[in-house]
Design an enzyme around this catalytic site. Structure first.
Site, PDB file in Angstrom:
ATOM      1  N   SER A 160       1.758  10.760   1.795  1.00  0.00           N
ATOM      2  CA  SER A 160       1.669  10.068   0.514  1.00  0.00           C
ATOM      3  C   SER A 160       2.550  10.774  -0.518  1.00  0.00           C
ATOM      4  O   SER A 160       3.753  10.921  -0.300  1.00  0.00           O
ATOM      5  CB  SER A 160       0.202   9.971   0.087  1.00  0.00           C
ATOM      6  OG  SER A 160       0.019   9.039  -0.949  1.00  0.00           O
ATOM      7  N   ASP A 253      -0.642  -1.052   3.916  1.00  0.00           N
ATOM      8  CA  ASP A 253      -0.523  -0.011   2.904  1.00  0.00           C
ATOM      9  C   ASP A 253       0.445  -0.516   1.833  1.00  0.00           C
ATOM     10  O   ASP A 253       1.520  -1.012   2.166  1.00  0.00           O
ATOM     11  CB  ASP A 253       0.032   1.259   3.565  1.00  0.00           C
ATOM     12  CG  ASP A 253       0.213   2.429   2.612  1.00  0.00           C
ATOM     13  OD1 ASP A 253      -0.037   2.291   1.402  1.00  0.00           O
ATOM     14  OD2 ASP A 253       0.618   3.509   3.092  1.00  0.00           O
ATOM     15  N   HIS A 283      -3.375   2.945   4.208  1.00  0.00           N
ATOM     16  CA  HIS A 283      -2.985   4.244   3.672  1.00  0.00           C
ATOM     17  C   HIS A 283      -4.066   5.276   3.993  1.00  0.00           C
ATOM     18  O   HIS A 283      -5.251   4.967   4.021  1.00  0.00           O
ATOM     19  CB  HIS A 283      -2.814   4.122   2.158  1.00  0.00           C
ATOM     20  CG  HIS A 283      -2.105   5.285   1.538  1.00  0.00           C
ATOM     21  ND1 HIS A 283      -0.750   5.458   1.616  1.00  0.00           N
ATOM     22  CD2 HIS A 283      -2.575   6.341   0.812  1.00  0.00           C
ATOM     23  CE1 HIS A 283      -0.400   6.555   0.975  1.00  0.00           C
ATOM     24  NE2 HIS A 283      -1.493   7.118   0.484  1.00  0.00           N
TER      25      HIS A 283
END
Length: 312
Positions: A160, A253, A283
């Site tokens: 991320s 995501d 995610h």
């Protein structure tokens, strides 16, 4: 329609999250959000694997202060090293929230992993996190030698926001003549504005929501800085010569399209790229090893990339 893309087990995870009815991070004060994330971050992770070496250490930040780092190693040999940057929107997250994942990468890849705690927003806004991570990477080679590791064989990785930071550090390493064996970019953010089709399709109900992204980024960076490639590596002028990349994308995501776009940019620049798109998951899926098989598949895939990169 978009919910139908989820695997049954992923749908079950989302149902459990909804039933828990926790206050979303973006509706909490930052300190409370950090505490809530710390408490929940490893609930779906695999149990923390025992390793022969787990040591709390320090690496420098950009201002010369020492920041927490943690070394994970599957043996006491002189191992190559992955420097890992945790996710959390540049605002939450820590060594603790990603302990299980770093243990798995070390165990599966047979390398050392050093998890680094860069400074967070809003106390430290852009580009502090970038500068801290780059300072840590520059210092890692000599430090690794002192720790009995092989500082000549280095890689960077993160998930991320940490994937963004890893991508940026790989560019900086190229620019400064620091050779990296690999970069592991796990569901990375790479674009300046959250305007792709995947951002629209998965804006709500898929773990990372539009409101949370806005909250993270408003804490981290002003709108006038968002075209800076150190926030949006897709905007980098030139990616030729950066380290070989493993790009790990979750289909469901908001960040999916920009991860794929970055892999394409790398390929166009002649960089060796492995792109793995995990279907039907969201995610943060790589940290859900207790609940969904794709998490362990992705951990094994990333570890295999590291093992090959460090052996060549």
């Amino acid at each position: 329609m978009s919910q139908s893309l989820l695997t049954p087990k992923m749908r079950g995870v989302l149902d459990r999250i909804r039933r828990a009815n926790h206050t979303p991070y973006h509706q909490l004060p930052v300190e409370q959000a950090r505490a809530a994330y710390e408490a929940a971050a490893e609930i779906l992770d695999l149990p923390r694997a025992p390793l022969p070496r787990v040591e709390n250490l320090h690496l420098p930040a950009a201002d010369g202060s020492l920041r927490r780092a943690r070394l994970y190693a599957p043996s006491h040999e002189r191992l190559p090293v992955l420097l890992y940057f945790h996710g959390g929107g540049f605002t939450i997250g820590s060594i603790e929230t990603h302990d299980s994942l770093c243990r798995q990468l070390a165990l599966r890849a047979g390398c050392a992993v050093v998890s680094y705690e860069y400074r967070l927003a809003p106390e430290h806004r852009f580009p502090t996190a970038v500068e801290d991570c780059w300072a840590a990477l520059r210092a890692l080679g000599p430090a690794a030698g002192e720790w009995g590791l092989d500082g000549s064989r280095l890689a960077v990785g993160g998930d991320s926001a940490g994937g963004t930071l890893a991508a940026v550090c790989a560019i900086l390493a190229r620019d400064h003549g620091l050779t990296l064996a690999a970069q592991l970019l796990i569901t990375p953010g790479t674009c300046a504005h959250q305007d792709t089709a995947s951002h629209r399709l998965f804006a709500q109900g898929f773990v990372l929501e539009r409101a949370a992204i806005d909250w993270f980024f408003d804490h981290y960076i002003g709108h006038h800085h968002r075209n800076d490639w150190r926030f949006a590596p897709l905007n980098a002028d030139d990616l030729e010569g950066v380290a070989p990349a493993w790009v790990c994308v979750a289909e469901c995501d908001p960040l999916a399209d920009e991860g794929i776009a970055y892999a394409d940019r790398l390929r166009m620049a002649g960089v060796a790229v492995e792109l793995d798109v995990y279907r039907g998951v969201t995610h943060d899926f790589i940290k859900m090893g207790r609940a969904i098989p794709e998490a362990q598949e992705a951990q094994a895939a990333g570890a295999a990339v590291l093992k090959e990169a460090f052996s060549s």
